[in-house]
Design a protein around this motif. Structure first.
Motif, short mmCIF file in Angstrom:
data_model
loop_
_atom_site.label_atom_id
_atom_site.label_comp_id
_atom_site.label_asym_id
_atom_site.label_seq_id
_atom_site.Cartn_x
_atom_site.Cartn_y
_atom_site.Cartn_z
N ILE A 11 46.11 -57.63 -5.24
CA ILE A 11 45.09 -58.22 -6.11
C ILE A 11 43.81 -58.48 -5.33
N LEU A 12 43.93 -59.01 -4.12
CA LEU A 12 42.76 -59.28 -3.29
C LEU A 12 41.99 -57.99 -2.99
N VAL A 13 42.69 -56.95 -2.60
CA VAL A 13 42.05 -55.67 -2.30
C VAL A 13 41.37 -55.10 -3.55
N ALA A 14 42.01 -55.21 -4.69
CA ALA A 14 41.42 -54.72 -5.93
C ALA A 14 40.14 -55.48 -6.28
N LEU A 15 40.14 -56.79 -6.09
CA LEU A 15 38.94 -57.59 -6.38
C LEU A 15 37.79 -57.23 -5.44
N THR A 20 32.62 -54.59 -4.56
CA THR A 20 31.84 -53.66 -3.76
C THR A 20 31.28 -52.54 -4.63
N SER A 21 32.12 -51.99 -5.48
CA SER A 21 31.67 -50.92 -6.38
C SER A 21 30.56 -51.41 -7.30
N TYR A 22 30.72 -52.61 -7.85
CA TYR A 22 29.71 -53.18 -8.74
C TYR A 22 28.37 -53.35 -8.02
N VAL A 30 22.91 -50.67 0.77
CA VAL A 30 23.26 -51.90 1.48
C VAL A 30 22.00 -52.74 1.69
N GLU A 31 20.88 -52.07 1.99
CA GLU A 31 19.62 -52.78 2.21
C GLU A 31 19.21 -53.56 0.96
#
Length: 56
Positions: A11-15, A20-22, A30-31
């Motif tokens: 669950i943590l990895v999925a969140l 990150t994707s969002y 990143v900038e």
């Protein structure tokens, strides 16, 4: 590792992956993420880039 611990990590990895994707879909780089979510300025980012290039 127990099944519950494995589920918690999953669950943590999925969140983290979803967030990150969002962020990359919304801000593209990143900038831009750093500029929008922190009080860093363009100059701060240029200094960081210089430090990273110098160290590696």
């Amino acid at each position: 590792m127990t099944f519950e611990a494995l589920m918690n990590w999953t669950i943590l990895v999925a969140l983290v992956s979803s967030m990150t994707s969002y962020l990359f879909m919304k801000y593209r780089t990143v900038e831009n993420i750093i500029l929008n979510l922190t009080d860093f300025t363009e100059d701060d980012i240029q200094k960081l880039k210089g430090l990273i290039r110098w160290k590696f």
